[in-house]
Design an enzyme around this catalytic site. Structure first.
Site, short mmCIF file in Angstrom:
data_model
loop_
_atom_site.label_atom_id
_atom_site.label_comp_id
_atom_site.label_asym_id
_atom_site.label_seq_id
_atom_site.Cartn_x
_atom_site.Cartn_y
_atom_site.Cartn_z
N CYS A 4 -12.31 28.13 16.38
CA CYS A 4 -12.00 27.63 17.72
C CYS A 4 -10.52 27.86 18.01
O CYS A 4 -9.65 27.41 17.26
CB CYS A 4 -12.35 26.15 17.83
SG CYS A 4 -11.71 25.38 19.33
N ASP A 30 -0.01 26.82 29.28
CA ASP A 30 -1.05 27.85 29.37
C ASP A 30 -0.39 29.23 29.29
O ASP A 30 0.67 29.46 29.86
CB ASP A 30 -1.82 27.71 30.68
CG ASP A 30 -3.14 28.45 30.66
OD1 ASP A 30 -4.19 27.79 30.63
OD2 ASP A 30 -3.12 29.71 30.66
N THR A 95 -13.79 29.07 29.44
CA THR A 95 -13.71 30.19 28.50
C THR A 95 -13.48 29.73 27.06
O THR A 95 -13.83 30.45 26.12
CB THR A 95 -12.58 31.17 28.89
OG1 THR A 95 -11.35 30.45 28.94
CG2 THR A 95 -12.86 31.80 30.24
N HIS A 100 -10.84 20.56 27.40
CA HIS A 100 -9.43 20.59 27.78
C HIS A 100 -9.28 20.30 29.26
O HIS A 100 -10.20 20.54 30.06
CB HIS A 100 -8.79 21.94 27.44
CG HIS A 100 -9.51 23.13 28.01
ND1 HIS A 100 -10.65 23.64 27.43
CD2 HIS A 100 -9.26 23.88 29.09
CE1 HIS A 100 -11.06 24.67 28.14
NE2 HIS A 100 -10.24 24.84 29.17
P1 5GP Z 1 -10.71 27.53 30.68
O1 5GP Z 1 -10.82 28.84 31.40
O2 5GP Z 1 -11.63 27.49 29.47
O3 5GP Z 1 -10.86 26.31 31.55
O4 5GP Z 1 -9.22 27.45 30.16
C1 5GP Z 1 -8.77 28.09 29.03
C2 5GP Z 1 -7.30 28.33 29.24
O5 5GP Z 1 -6.71 28.67 28.01
C3 5GP Z 1 -7.00 29.49 30.22
O6 5GP Z 1 -6.25 28.99 31.33
C4 5GP Z 1 -6.20 30.46 29.37
O7 5GP Z 1 -5.14 31.09 30.08
C5 5GP Z 1 -5.69 29.60 28.24
N1 5GP Z 1 -5.49 30.32 27.00
C6 5GP Z 1 -6.34 31.22 26.42
N2 5GP Z 1 -5.84 31.66 25.25
C7 5GP Z 1 -4.63 31.04 25.10
C8 5GP Z 1 -3.64 31.10 24.06
O8 5GP Z 1 -3.75 31.80 23.06
N3 5GP Z 1 -2.52 30.31 24.24
C9 5GP Z 1 -2.36 29.53 25.35
N4 5GP Z 1 -1.24 28.81 25.41
N5 5GP Z 1 -3.29 29.44 26.32
C10 5GP Z 1 -4.41 30.19 26.20
ZN ZN Z 2 -11.82 23.20 18.71
#
Ligand code: 5GP
Ligand code: ZN
Length: 113
Positions: A4, A30, A95, A100
């Site tokens: 994860c 982010d 994603t 979160h």
């Molecule tokens: P979701 O799309 O699942 O709601 O949010 C996942 C977030 O994680 C996205 O806004 C994406 O930019 C962020 N994210 C993905 N990989 C990384 C990473 O390696 N480091 C950081 N700081 N953010 C990440």
């Molecule tokens: Zn986790």
């Protein structure tokens, strides 16, 4: 959870720009910010999505919302305002399958959906 992304960020195996941490939660910038301040706040327990919040683990969610005003104040946008977003499942575009909350602030936002 071994594979994860956010568990690896919490453990420090993947580097992140931390803005807050305590025994229950971790908050970091982010990597693809959608606002001047775009913070991701995660529980330090692997909960897959909002569908998996229950009476056993809701303390993590409470801890996140209790700390949001402090994080926003520390970053200077508590008074101007902010948005808190949770994406749950594919229609919402989740994603990373570790619960979160996105904390977005620092400029006026658009419409919600
Ligand atoms: P979701 O799309 O699942 O709601 O949010 C996942 C977030 O994680 C996205 O806004 C994406 O930019 C962020 N994210 C993905 N990989 C990384 C990473 O390696 N480091 C950081 N700081 N953010 C990440
Ligand atoms: Zn986790």
């Amino acid at each position: 959870m071994a594979d994860c992304l956010f568990c690896k960020i919490i453990s420090g195996d993947i580097p992140s720009e931390k803005v807050y941490e305590d025994e229950l939660i971790y908050a970091f910038r982010d990597i693809e910010p959608q606002a001047p301040h775009h913070i991701v706040i995660v529980p330090k327990a692997h909960i897959e999505s909002a569908n998996d919040i229950n009476c056993e683990n809701s303390g993590f969610v409470a801890a996140i919302f209790e700390k949001i005003p402090q994080i926003a104040a520390n970053l200077g946008f508590a008074q101007s305002g902010y948005r808190v977003v949770n994406n749950c499942g594919s229609d919402a575009g989740q994603t990373v399958k570790h619960l979160h909350f996105h904390l977005l602030g620092g400029a006026p936002g658009g419409k919600m959906y």
